[in-house]
Design a protein around this motif. Structure first.
Motif, PDB file in Angstrom:
ATOM      1  N   PHE A   1      -3.152  10.167  -1.476  1.00  9.57           N
ATOM      2  CA  PHE A   1      -2.144   9.281  -2.075  1.00  9.57           C
ATOM      3  C   PHE A   1      -2.381   7.847  -1.616  1.00  9.57           C
ATOM      4  N   GLY A   2      -2.460   6.912  -2.564  1.00  7.54           N
ATOM      5  CA  GLY A   2      -2.630   5.506  -2.228  1.00  7.54           C
ATOM      6  C   GLY A   2      -4.074   5.038  -2.198  1.00  7.54           C
ATOM      7  N   THR A   3      -5.021   5.977  -2.231  1.00  2.00           N
ATOM      8  CA  THR A   3      -6.423   5.567  -2.145  1.00  2.00           C
ATOM      9  C   THR A   3      -6.940   5.001  -3.456  1.00  2.00           C
ATOM     10  N   ALA A   4      -6.218   5.239  -4.564  1.00  5.53           N
ATOM     11  CA  ALA A   4      -6.689   4.784  -5.864  1.00  5.53           C
ATOM     12  C   ALA A   4      -6.329   3.325  -6.145  1.00  5.53           C
ATOM     13  N   ILE A   5      -5.427   2.722  -5.352  1.00  2.43           N
ATOM     14  CA  ILE A   5      -5.055   1.339  -5.613  1.00  2.43           C
ATOM     15  C   ILE A   5      -6.036   0.393  -4.941  1.00  2.43           C
ATOM     16  N   ALA A   6      -6.129  -0.811  -5.475  1.00  2.00           N
ATOM     17  CA  ALA A   6      -7.039  -1.814  -4.923  1.00  2.00           C
ATOM     18  C   ALA A   6      -6.544  -2.304  -3.571  1.00  2.00           C
ATOM     19  N   ASP A   7      -7.436  -2.891  -2.820  1.00  2.00           N
ATOM     20  CA  ASP A   7      -7.087  -3.459  -1.523  1.00  2.00           C
ATOM     21  C   ASP A   7      -6.165  -4.667  -1.738  1.00  2.00           C
ATOM     22  N   PRO A   8      -4.931  -4.623  -1.241  1.00  2.00           N
ATOM     23  CA  PRO A   8      -3.997  -5.733  -1.469  1.00  2.00           C
ATOM     24  C   PRO A   8      -4.187  -6.902  -0.513  1.00  2.00           C
ATOM     25  N   ALA A   9      -5.039  -6.742   0.506  1.00  3.50           N
ATOM     26  CA  ALA A   9      -5.181  -7.787   1.525  1.00  3.50           C
ATOM     27  C   ALA A   9      -5.660  -9.130   0.964  1.00  3.50           C
ATOM     28  N   PRO A  10      -6.683  -9.165   0.088  1.00  2.00           N
ATOM     29  CA  PRO A  10      -7.103 -10.465  -0.445  1.00  2.00           C
ATOM     30  C   PRO A  10      -5.985 -11.204  -1.180  1.00  2.00           C
TER      31      PRO A  10
ATOM     32  N   PHE B   1       1.677  -0.469   2.708  1.00  2.00           N
ATOM     33  CA  PHE B   1       2.393   0.731   3.146  1.00  2.00           C
ATOM     34  C   PHE B   1       1.843   1.961   2.424  1.00  2.00           C
ATOM     35  N   THR B   2       1.611   1.808   1.120  1.00  2.00           N
ATOM     36  CA  THR B   2       1.094   2.914   0.318  1.00  2.00           C
ATOM     37  C   THR B   2      -0.276   3.350   0.807  1.00  2.00           C
ATOM     38  N   LYS B   3      -1.088   2.396   1.243  1.00  2.00           N
ATOM     39  CA  LYS B   3      -2.430   2.711   1.720  1.00  2.00           C
ATOM     40  C   LYS B   3      -2.439   3.190   3.166  1.00  2.00           C
TER      41      LYS B   3
ATOM     42  N   VAL C   1     -12.513 -10.343  -1.627  1.00  2.00           N
ATOM     43  CA  VAL C   1     -12.689 -10.299  -3.084  1.00  2.00           C
ATOM     44  C   VAL C   1     -14.163 -10.171  -3.466  1.00  2.00           C
ATOM     45  N   THR C   2     -14.998 -10.992  -2.856  1.00  2.00           N
ATOM     46  CA  THR C   2     -16.420 -10.959  -3.200  1.00  2.00           C
ATOM     47  C   THR C   2     -17.107  -9.693  -2.720  1.00  2.00           C
ATOM     48  N   SER C   3     -16.618  -9.120  -1.616  1.00  2.00           N
ATOM     49  CA  SER C   3     -17.181  -7.852  -1.151  1.00  2.00           C
ATOM     50  C   SER C   3     -16.962  -6.758  -2.186  1.00  2.00           C
ATOM     51  N   PHE C   4     -15.821  -6.823  -2.871  1.00  2.00           N
ATOM     52  CA  PHE C   4     -15.539  -5.831  -3.913  1.00  2.00           C
ATOM     53  C   PHE C   4     -16.347  -6.108  -5.175  1.00  2.00           C
TER      54      PHE C   4
END
Length: 206
Positions: free
Chosen positions: A17-26, A75-77, A190-193
């Motif tokens: 659960f939560g692994t499908a969302i993008a990284d929100p940190a950037p 939190f989700t991640k 962002v660029t790493s992704f």
């Protein structure tokens, strides 16, 4: 048979659960950086104080709401550090928006306004200081953001306690450096992704 299969697959569902969302940190870092940059431009004296209301919209929409959302996604991640940081600083910008937009209507004596804002900023400096300790286990880039932000809060708090234009300008310059560090860290994420490989070093801890 159906019940058994459901029970067997349930743990796997919870684990992913939560692994499908993008990284929100950037997003959170970018929102923090841009809002901090504009406010710091006012504090440093690069633009007149009369344009400070321009910061209010950013504090509400980008620094506030966007960071708060980033915190909820963290939190989700399952990222306690990111969730605490982005949710807290999102709330900071929302409270800053309310405070600065309505401060004149509270009827606070002019001599006490600086003391109130000073203790507000000092409290955020204390919070940021202990988040800096936690940031030592994240990456050098994130550590730089939090270390610079801690110093910025303390200097701006002292500026308000002492009604010092010089310290306010110094806080503006420190805020600018904090914004640059946050933008750098966001850009690296962002660029790493998008490039599918790291383009900028962040000094990540193992």
């Amino acid at each position: 048979m159906t019940t058994r299969q459901t029970d067997e697959t349930a743990p796997a569902t919870r684990a992913t659960f939560g692994t499908a969302i993008a990284d929100p940190a950037p997003l959170g870092l970018a929102a923090f950086a841009l809002t901090t940059f504009v406010l710091s431009a006012v504090n440093a004296g690069w633009v007149p104080d009369t344009v400070e209301p321009v910061v209010f919209g950013l504090a509400l929409g980008y620094g506030g709401l966007a960071q708060l959302l980033a915190g909820m996604w963290e939190f989700t991640k399952g990222n306690t550090f990111g969730a605490t940081a982005f949710s807290s600083y999102g709330a900071f910008w929302l409270s800053f928006w309310w405070l600065t937009a309505h401060l004149s209507g509270y009827g606070i004596p002019a001599g006490d306004v600086g003391k109130g804002v000073g203790i507000y900023l000092l409290a955020w400096g204390i919070f940021t200081a202990y988040m800096t300790v936690a940031a030592t286990r994240v990456s050098m880039a994130v550590l730089a953001v939090f270390a610079l932000l801690t110093i910025t809060f303390v200097v701006l708090a002292l500026a308000d306690f002492n009604t010092s234009d010089g310290l306010t300008k110094l806080g503006g310059w420190l805020g600018f450096l904090t914004a640059v560090a946050a933008w750098y860290t966001s850009f690296a994420g962002v660029t790493s992704f998008t490039f599918k490989r790291p383009l900028l070093p962040v000094g990540a801890r193992e």
